[in-house]
Design a protein around this motif. Structure first.
Motif, PDB file in Angstrom:
ATOM      1  N   GLY A 195      63.810  60.379  13.023  1.00 42.33           N
ATOM      2  CA  GLY A 195      64.697  60.003  14.126  1.00 42.33           C
ATOM      3  C   GLY A 195      64.156  58.920  15.033  1.00 42.33           C
ATOM      4  O   GLY A 195      64.706  58.678  16.113  1.00 42.33           O
ATOM      5  N   VAL A 196      63.080  58.242  14.618  1.00 38.49           N
ATOM      6  CA  VAL A 196      62.514  57.158  15.436  1.00 38.49           C
ATOM      7  C   VAL A 196      63.392  55.922  15.319  1.00 38.49           C
ATOM      8  O   VAL A 196      63.752  55.494  14.214  1.00 38.49           O
ATOM      9  CB  VAL A 196      61.077  56.809  14.965  1.00 38.49           C
ATOM     10  N   THR A 197      63.741  55.341  16.463  1.00 40.39           N
ATOM     11  CA  THR A 197      64.442  54.063  16.483  1.00 40.39           C
ATOM     12  C   THR A 197      63.404  52.953  16.409  1.00 40.39           C
ATOM     13  O   THR A 197      62.571  52.825  17.308  1.00 40.39           O
ATOM     14  CB  THR A 197      65.280  53.894  17.765  1.00 40.39           C
ATOM     15  N   VAL A 198      63.419  52.181  15.329  1.00 39.40           N
ATOM     16  CA  VAL A 198      62.443  51.110  15.140  1.00 39.40           C
ATOM     17  C   VAL A 198      63.086  49.767  15.493  1.00 39.40           C
ATOM     18  O   VAL A 198      64.092  49.379  14.905  1.00 39.40           O
ATOM     19  CB  VAL A 198      61.914  51.077  13.690  1.00 39.40           C
ATOM     20  N   LEU A 199      62.499  49.083  16.477  1.00 37.51           N
ATOM     21  CA  LEU A 199      62.972  47.759  16.866  1.00 37.51           C
ATOM     22  C   LEU A 199      61.935  46.749  16.378  1.00 37.51           C
ATOM     23  O   LEU A 199      60.816  46.698  16.880  1.00 37.51           O
ATOM     24  CB  LEU A 199      63.132  47.661  18.383  1.00 37.51           C
ATOM     25  N   ASP A 200      62.309  45.978  15.344  1.00 36.70           N
ATOM     26  CA  ASP A 200      61.374  44.990  14.816  1.00 36.70           C
ATOM     27  C   ASP A 200      62.050  43.628  14.731  1.00 36.70           C
ATOM     28  O   ASP A 200      63.245  43.492  14.995  1.00 36.70           O
ATOM     29  CB  ASP A 200      60.829  45.428  13.451  1.00 36.70           C
ATOM     30  N   GLY A 201      61.245  42.620  14.364  1.00 37.22           N
ATOM     31  CA  GLY A 201      61.778  41.266  14.268  1.00 37.22           C
ATOM     32  C   GLY A 201      61.348  40.394  15.429  1.00 37.22           C
ATOM     33  O   GLY A 201      60.665  40.847  16.357  1.00 37.22           O
ATOM     34  N   PRO A 202      61.741  39.116  15.407  1.00 35.57           N
ATOM     35  CA  PRO A 202      61.261  38.149  16.405  1.00 35.57           C
ATOM     36  C   PRO A 202      61.740  38.396  17.828  1.00 35.57           C
ATOM     37  O   PRO A 202      61.154  37.874  18.776  1.00 35.57           O
ATOM     38  CB  PRO A 202      61.784  36.812  15.875  1.00 35.57           C
ATOM     39  N   ASP A 203      62.805  39.179  17.999  1.00 37.53           N
ATOM     40  CA  ASP A 203      63.351  39.409  19.345  1.00 37.53           C
ATOM     41  C   ASP A 203      62.839  40.698  19.972  1.00 37.53           C
ATOM     42  O   ASP A 203      63.443  41.228  20.906  1.00 37.53           O
ATOM     43  CB  ASP A 203      64.890  39.449  19.293  1.00 37.53           C
ATOM     44  N   THR A 204      61.704  41.216  19.489  1.00 38.32           N
ATOM     45  CA  THR A 204      61.210  42.512  19.997  1.00 38.32           C
ATOM     46  C   THR A 204      59.860  42.394  20.682  1.00 38.32           C
ATOM     47  O   THR A 204      59.140  43.377  20.796  1.00 38.32           O
ATOM     48  CB  THR A 204      61.115  43.540  18.855  1.00 38.32           C
ATOM     49  N   LYS A 205      59.531  41.207  21.157  1.00 40.19           N
ATOM     50  CA  LYS A 205      58.315  41.049  21.951  1.00 40.19           C
ATOM     51  C   LYS A 205      58.612  41.505  23.384  1.00 40.19           C
ATOM     52  O   LYS A 205      59.637  41.140  23.964  1.00 40.19           O
ATOM     53  CB  LYS A 205      57.850  39.599  21.945  1.00 40.19           C
ATOM     54  N   VAL A 206      57.702  42.304  23.946  1.00 38.74           N
ATOM     55  CA  VAL A 206      57.905  42.831  25.301  1.00 38.74           C
ATOM     56  C   VAL A 206      57.598  41.747  26.322  1.00 38.74           C
ATOM     57  O   VAL A 206      56.528  41.132  26.293  1.00 38.74           O
ATOM     58  CB  VAL A 206      57.024  44.066  25.540  1.00 38.74           C
ATOM     59  N   THR A 207      58.544  41.511  27.231  1.00 43.38           N
ATOM     60  CA  THR A 207      58.353  40.500  28.277  1.00 43.38           C
ATOM     61  C   THR A 207      58.061  41.120  29.631  1.00 43.38           C
ATOM     62  O   THR A 207      57.475  40.471  30.506  1.00 43.38           O
ATOM     63  CB  THR A 207      59.599  39.606  28.407  1.00 43.38           C
ATOM     64  N   ALA A 208      58.456  42.384  29.829  1.00 43.46           N
ATOM     65  CA  ALA A 208      58.200  43.061  31.104  1.00 43.46           C
ATOM     66  C   ALA A 208      58.333  44.567  30.926  1.00 43.46           C
ATOM     67  O   ALA A 208      59.079  45.041  30.065  1.00 43.46           O
ATOM     68  CB  ALA A 208      59.162  42.576  32.180  1.00 43.46           C
ATOM     69  N   VAL A 209      57.574  45.294  31.737  1.00 41.38           N
ATOM     70  CA  VAL A 209      57.656  46.755  31.757  1.00 41.38           C
ATOM     71  C   VAL A 209      57.925  47.190  33.184  1.00 41.38           C
ATOM     72  O   VAL A 209      57.265  46.719  34.124  1.00 41.38           O
ATOM     73  CB  VAL A 209      56.337  47.394  31.262  1.00 41.38           C
ATOM     74  N   THR A 210      58.908  48.065  33.364  1.00 41.63           N
ATOM     75  CA  THR A 210      59.193  48.625  34.685  1.00 41.63           C
ATOM     76  C   THR A 210      58.936  50.128  34.624  1.00 41.63           C
ATOM     77  O   THR A 210      58.564  50.662  33.578  1.00 41.63           O
ATOM     78  CB  THR A 210      60.650  48.358  35.110  1.00 41.63           C
ATOM     79  N   ARG A 211      59.151  50.793  35.719  1.00 40.87           N
ATOM     80  CA  ARG A 211      58.898  52.235  35.760  1.00 40.87           C
ATOM     81  C   ARG A 211      59.749  52.994  34.740  1.00 40.87           C
ATOM     82  O   ARG A 211      59.315  54.017  34.203  1.00 40.87           O
ATOM     83  CB  ARG A 211      59.189  52.769  37.169  1.00 40.87           C
ATOM     84  N   ASP A 212      60.936  52.486  34.449  1.00 40.48           N
ATOM     85  CA  ASP A 212      61.848  53.235  33.578  1.00 40.48           C
ATOM     86  C   ASP A 212      62.467  52.407  32.452  1.00 40.48           C
ATOM     87  O   ASP A 212      63.514  52.772  31.919  1.00 40.48           O
ATOM     88  CB  ASP A 212      62.966  53.871  34.414  1.00 40.48           C
TER      89      ASP A 212
END
Length: 398
Positions: A195-212
Motif C-alpha cells: 500500500g505504499v504510494t511511490v512518487l518517482d521521476g524527475p518531478d519528485t525532488k523535494v523543494t521544501a518541507v513544512t510542519r505538515d
C-alpha cells in the motif's frame, strides 16, 4: 620494523572500526584502544527495524569486541598528527603510534528549506530513537512520508506500511538507483502490495518541507503528519578540522593501502575513507573488508613490511521489504547490479542471514583475530582501470 609495545588508537566503533580493532589484537605487542561515543555497538543496517519496533539495533560490545581491546566511551574532537595524540570531548588526550580513522557516516545536511526543522533523519541510533515516540504518538491512519529511495528509504517505508501505516515514498528520481530494472520492478510490486504510494521521476525532488507537508519540484504538495528523511549521507568533519587532507565530502584521502596522504601513521577505513579519491559505496559490505585491510596495513608497517593494496569485491545489495519479504540484488564484483535477484520470502530470509552473518564475522574475528579473509577476495581489474584513467586525467590537466 618497530620494537617494544605499539599503541594503536581506533576512532569509531562501527563495522569498520570493530573489525580493525579486533584484527589488531593478532600481535601481543600491540595495545588497541577503541574510542567510540556510545557504550554499545549499533547495528546500523537494522535502524529501520528500530523505527518500526521489531529490533533495538544494538549489540553489547562484549559480544563483538575482542577482550584485549580497551573501550573508551568518548568523542574525539581533534587529531594532532604532529604530536600523535587525540583530544577527547571529556578533556583527556590519548597518544598513539598508529591511528585508524573509522568515524563512519551519518545524515547529510539536507539543504532543503524546512527539512532540518521538520523532517526526522534516521542515519544514527539517536535519530532513530528520537523518531520512535513521534510515530507512536501519531494515529495509525496518519500520513507518513519517507524522503529518499535508497535502501534505507525503501526499508523504512516497507516496515511501516506492513504495520498498516499510510506511507508515501518520495524518490527524488529513481526508485532504488542501485537496482537492476528487474529488481526495481520486484521492489515496486512489493511496495504496491503493502500500500505504499511511490512518487518517482524527475518531478519528485523535494523543494521544501513544512510542519505538515512535503513540496516537490513538479508543483505537488504531499500532506504529511510525520516526515522521515533518508536522502544522502555525510561524514564527520574530524579529519578536516584536524588539518588532514579530505575529499569534497570530507572523507580522509588515502592511498590504496588506506594510508593517509599526509601521514603514514594514520590509516582510514569504512565510510570515512577515500582511497585514491575513488571511495567505495558507503555500506557495511565495504566497511568490514576496509577495516580488515586497514588493520593489515598497520600490522605490516609494525612488522617493517610493505602493506598490500585495496582489493575490494562486492556481492550486491540486500534490502528488507518488511518482515515477510526482501530482495537480494546480485551484482558484478565491481559493484554494478546484475539482472539476477532473489526476492519474496527467500529474500527476507537471506537478508536476515546477512544481518546475522555480519555480527558473526565481527564476533569470529574477536575470538580468532586474522580469521576474516573477504578483503582478500579479488574485486577484479575494474578498480585498476579506474585508477589508470584517473592518473591519465591528472597528467592531462598538468
Amino acid at each position: 620494523m618497530m620494537t617494544g609495545n605499539t599503541e594503536v588508537v581506533v576512532v569509531g566503533g562501527g563495522y569498520a572500526g570493530v573489525m580493525a580493532a579486533n584484527r589488531l589484537t593478532r600481535r601481543d605487542d600491540v595495545t588497541v584502544t577503541l574510542i567510540n561515543a556510545r557504550p554499545n555497538f549499533v547495528e546500523r543496517i537494522r535502524l529501520h527495524q528500530l523505527v518500526g519496533g521489531s529490533d533495538d539495533a544494538v549489540v553489547d560490545y562484549r559480544e563483538v569486541l575482542a577482550e584485549g581491546v580497551r573501550l573508551v566511551v568518548d568523542t574525539v574532537t581533534r587529531i594532532d598528527a604532529a604530536e600523535r595524540c587525540v583530544t577527547l570531548a571529556g578533556g583527556d588526550t590519548v597518544g598513539y603510534d598508529y591511528l585508524v580513522y573509522a568515524v563512519g557516516s551519518g545524515s547529510a545536511d539536507p539543504r532543503v528549506p524546512g527539512a532540518a526543522e521538520f523532517a526526522y533523519p534516521i542515519a544514527s541510533l539517536e535519530e532513530a530513537q528520537r523518531l520512535r515516540p513521534v510515530l507512536d504518538a501519531a494515529p495509525a491512519t496518519a500520513a507518513v512520508t519517507v524522503v529518499g529511495a535508497g535502501p534505507t528509504g525503501i526499508e523504512t517505508a516497507a516496515e511501516l506500511a506492513e504495520q498498516g501505516r499510510t506511507v508515501t515514498l518520495v524518490c527524488g528520481g529513481v526508485l532504488g538507483p542501485y537496482l537492476h530494472p528487474r529488481g526495481r520492478r520486484s521492489v515496486a510490486r512489493r511496495l504496491a502490495k503493502l500500500g505504499v504510494t511511490v512518487l518517482d521521476g524527475p518531478d519528485t525532488k523535494v523543494t521544501a518541507v513544512t510542519r505538515d507537508a512535503v513540496r516537490l519540484n513538479g508543483g505537488r504538495t504531499v500532506p504529511s503528519r510525520v516526515i522521515i528523511w533518508t536522502a544522502g549521507f555525510g561524514v564527520p568533519d574530524l579529519a578536516a578540522r584536524s588539518g588532514l587532507s579530505t575529499d569534497a565530502l570530507g572523507r580522509l584521502l588515502t592511498d590504496e593501502t588506506l594510508t593517509s596522504v599526509d601521514d603514514a601513521r594514520i590509516v582510514a577505513a569504512g565510510d570515512s575513507a577515500a582511497p585514491s579519491d575513488l571511495p567505495l559505496r558507503m555500506s557495511c559490505q565495504a566497511a568490514m573488508p576496509l577495516g580488515a585491510r586497514a588493520a593489515d596495513t598497520v600490522l605490516a608497517r609494525i612488522a617493517g613490511e610493505q602493506p598490500s593494496t585495496l582489493n575490494q569485491v562486492f556481492a550486491g545489495q540486500c534490502i528488507s521489504l518488511g518482515r515477510r519479504a526482501g530482495i537480494f540484488q546480485f551484482a558484478h564484483r565491481y559493484d554494478v547490479a546484475l539482472w539476477f535477484h532473489i526476492d519474496g520470502r527467500p529474500g527476507a530470509r537471506l537478508k536476515e542471514f546477512v544481518c546475522r552473518g555480519i555480527v558473526k564475522h565481527l564476533t569470529d574475528e574477536a575470538h580468532k583475530p586474522g580469521s576474516y579473509s573477504l578483503h582478500r577476495v579479488s574485486g577484479g581489474a575494474k578498480r585498476r582501470q579506474l585508477l589508470q584513467a584517473k592518473r591519465g586525467e591528472t597528467l592531462a590537466t598538468r
